[in-house]
Design a protein around this motif. Structure first.
Motif, short mmCIF file in Angstrom:
data_model
loop_
_atom_site.label_atom_id
_atom_site.label_comp_id
_atom_site.label_asym_id
_atom_site.label_seq_id
_atom_site.Cartn_x
_atom_site.Cartn_y
_atom_site.Cartn_z
N THR A 1 0.75 -1.35 -0.16
CA THR A 1 0.26 0.08 0.27
C THR A 1 1.15 1.49 0.05
O THR A 1 0.40 2.15 -0.51
N HIS A 2 1.76 1.20 1.01
CA HIS A 2 2.67 2.42 0.81
C HIS A 2 4.44 1.43 1.02
O HIS A 2 4.72 0.07 1.87
N ASN A 3 5.51 2.29 0.31
CA ASN A 3 6.33 1.76 0.27
C ASN A 3 7.61 3.20 0.45
O ASN A 3 7.81 4.44 -0.11
N ILE A 4 7.60 3.80 1.77
CA ILE A 4 8.09 4.77 2.24
C ILE A 4 9.77 4.77 2.62
O ILE A 4 10.48 3.81 3.24
N TYR A 5 10.30 5.88 2.22
CA TYR A 5 11.34 6.02 2.43
C TYR A 5 11.79 7.33 2.71
O TYR A 5 12.08 7.81 2.76
N ALA A 6 13.39 6.99 3.29
CA ALA A 6 14.35 8.49 3.42
C ALA A 6 16.17 7.30 3.63
O ALA A 6 16.37 6.67 3.70
N TYR A 7 16.48 8.62 2.77
CA TYR A 7 18.07 8.17 2.53
C TYR A 7 19.43 9.55 3.50
O TYR A 7 18.47 10.84 2.99
#
Length: 321
Positions: free
Chosen positions: A216-222
């Protein structure tokens, strides 16, 4: 009663096997134990414009006594469109009480998508929205990034287009242990990265996995540390889960991790979790960062704190003498 339960269980098994055979790669098992499945449906064009993910949970009484629990996931599906399609599915259930109906549901959805493709309806708005909206979900801290609302791969194409094309090596990708709460499942993925192009490559590789792509969601941070400028290159993506990317990046800032990308996939299970969903997203992320030694574990932190305390005491004693 036991034989009846066994018959119902066998009906579910037979239906799932049939659907898996019919729809192949478009059929996805999200959680076998919880009987959660997802199927990607499109308008049958060579380059589909209208797509939708039907996620279903099969309760113990399906198909003889209970309907499937379902969720319709599509960025464009809201308001009147959602109500009309939901009503059509419920009508099919009522007309076929006691029967296996998932195939009928899938084909009804496909019929609606084909009608949209053939009509003068404008192409769908690709912006994704959260399955959950809480009144108190406003940001309670200042974010260091503006969440991206466009396709994350397209945005990274834009970010990296200014630099010379280099065939960046695909970094290793690690997967954390999933967390399940009220039928929603969260799983973190981690990769060491030193350039935005590597971030793009990792995301493309993850989205090749049909289970991750159906989330439903693929949340990311880098966060990438640029030594020459002594600054951080960092960004985040909500993927429709409002403020989740910013919260994830904030966690990474607090933990002071760098040269790493963290993606958290969420498969919505049909039950609203409220603020708990953010807790699970951050816990998944922290666990995978600890597992791959980007952050010390609680035990290691306690040992280090103990050593520091002992050193301070010893120094104090020497000073007193």
């Amino acid at each position: 009663m036991a034989s009846s339960d066994a018959e119902v269980a066998q009906q579910q098994i037979d239906e799932i096997e049939a659907l898996s055979s019919i729809y192949g790669e478009d059929w996805c098992v999200v959680d076998e134990d919880e009987k959660i499945y997802c199927i990607k449906i499109n308008d049958c064009l060579d380059q589909p414009k209208w797509t939708l993910c039907l996620q279903v949970i099969l309760p113990p009484g399906y198909p003889t006594a209970e309907p499937p629990i379902y969720q319709l996931n599509a960025p464009w599906l809201r308001g009147q469109d959602y109500m009309e399609l939901a009503n059509s599915l419920e009508e099919i259930y009522i007309q076929n009480l006691g029967e296996s109906i998932l195939y009928l549901w899938v084909e009804k959805i496909r019929e609606v998508l084909i009608e949209k493709a053939q009509s003068s309806d404008p192409e769908p708005d690709i912006k994704k929205t959260s399955e959950e909206v809480d009144e108190n979900d406003g940001d309670d801290f200042v974010l260091d990034c503006q969440p991206i609302h466009e396709d994350p791969i397209k945005m990274l194409n834009y970010i990296t287009s200014g630099s010379q094309e280099v065939d960046e090596e695909l970094p290793p990708i690690h997967h954390g242990n999933p967390i399940t709460d009220r039928r929603s499942t969260f799983q973190a993925h981690l990769a060491p990265v030193v350039t935005p192009r590597q971030v793009k490559r990792v995301l493309e590789k993850l989205y090749e996995n049909k289970k991750i792509a159906s989330a439903t969601h693929n949340i990311y941070a880098y966060r990438i540390y640029c030594e020459d400028k002594q600054t951080f290159l960092q960004d985040c993506e909500d993927d429709g889960e409002t403020a989740a990317g910013g919260r994830l990046l904030h966690l990474m800032q607090i933990l002071n991790v760098h040269n790493v990308l963290v993606v958290v996939s969420r498969w919505y299970g049909g039950i609203l979790l409220g603020p708990d969903r953010f807790k699970h997203i951050n816990n998944c992320a922290r666990n995978v960062l600890v597992e791959y030694s980007y952050v010390p574990s609680v035990e290691e932190s306690s040992k280090q704190a103990g050593k520091s305390k002992k050193t301070r005491k010893d120094n104090k004693k020497r000073t007193e003498h």
